[in-house]
Motif scaffolding. Sequence first.
Motif, PDB file in Angstrom:
ATOM      1  N   ALA A 159     -21.502  51.214 -18.001  1.00 16.49           N
ATOM      2  CA  ALA A 159     -21.616  50.561 -16.699  1.00 16.49           C
ATOM      3  C   ALA A 159     -21.470  49.068 -16.872  1.00 16.49           C
ATOM      4  CB  ALA A 159     -22.954  50.888 -16.032  1.00 16.49           C
ATOM      5  N   THR A 160     -21.011  48.417 -15.834  1.00 14.16           N
ATOM      6  CA  THR A 160     -20.894  46.972 -15.862  1.00 14.16           C
ATOM      7  C   THR A 160     -21.285  46.409 -14.508  1.00 14.16           C
ATOM      8  OG1 THR A 160     -19.410  45.123 -16.435  1.00 14.16           O
ATOM      9  CG2 THR A 160     -18.471  46.921 -15.140  1.00 14.16           C
ATOM     10  N   ILE A 161     -21.760  45.188 -14.521  1.00 17.28           N
ATOM     11  CA  ILE A 161     -22.145  44.514 -13.293  1.00 17.28           C
ATOM     12  C   ILE A 161     -21.728  43.057 -13.391  1.00 17.28           C
ATOM     13  CG2 ILE A 161     -24.494  44.061 -14.152  1.00 17.28           C
ATOM     14  CD1 ILE A 161     -25.432  44.418 -11.209  1.00 17.28           C
ATOM     15  N   THR A 162     -21.119  42.557 -12.344  1.00 16.20           N
ATOM     16  CA  THR A 162     -20.686  41.174 -12.317  1.00 16.20           C
ATOM     17  C   THR A 162     -21.834  40.269 -11.905  1.00 16.20           C
ATOM     18  OG1 THR A 162     -19.975  41.161 -10.003  1.00 16.20           O
ATOM     19  CG2 THR A 162     -18.397  41.976 -11.636  1.00 16.20           C
ATOM     20  N   SER A 163     -21.595  38.976 -11.999  1.00 11.29           N
ATOM     21  CA  SER A 163     -22.612  38.022 -11.578  1.00 11.29           C
ATOM     22  C   SER A 163     -22.927  38.150 -10.098  1.00 11.29           C
ATOM     23  CB  SER A 163     -22.170  36.591 -11.898  1.00 11.29           C
ATOM     24  OG  SER A 163     -20.967  36.267 -11.224  1.00 11.29           O
ATOM     25  N   GLY A 164     -21.956  38.618  -9.324  1.00 10.03           N
ATOM     26  CA  GLY A 164     -22.156  38.815  -7.902  1.00 10.03           C
ATOM     27  C   GLY A 164     -22.754  40.153  -7.533  1.00 10.03           C
TER      28      GLY A 164
END
Length: 124
Positions: free
Chosen positions: A49-54
């Motif tokens: 999984a990945t998550i951006t700063s936004g």
Amino acid sequence: QVQLVESGGGLVQAGGSLRLSCAVSGNVLAVNAMSWYRQTPGNQRDLVATITSGGSTNYADSVKGRFTISRDNAKNTVYLQMNSLKPEDTAAYYCYADVRTNDEYGIAWDYKYWGQGTQVTVSS
């Protein structure tokens, strides 16, 4: 000096839950994208999984609907909530972060860092 420290791994029964944490510390100007990877012996390290700063997220098909990635920007911490765990989720889980930090000259650059890994074992 930037470090990623993981916690939360352990042994659970199938169907159970675990919550992994990864805290970024040191000379941190900003944390950009953050991700979780996992790796089993003899296999490639795969993106979970990945998550951006936004706050935009993406998941591997194998964990969609069961895992949730989130972040607390004030704490520079990323989490992975793992529900309905299956034996095939057993792996070493690694945190990965793109971090903006000062180099030795005081100039800001983006660098990539890995956590130390935490073992998740799911019994049937």
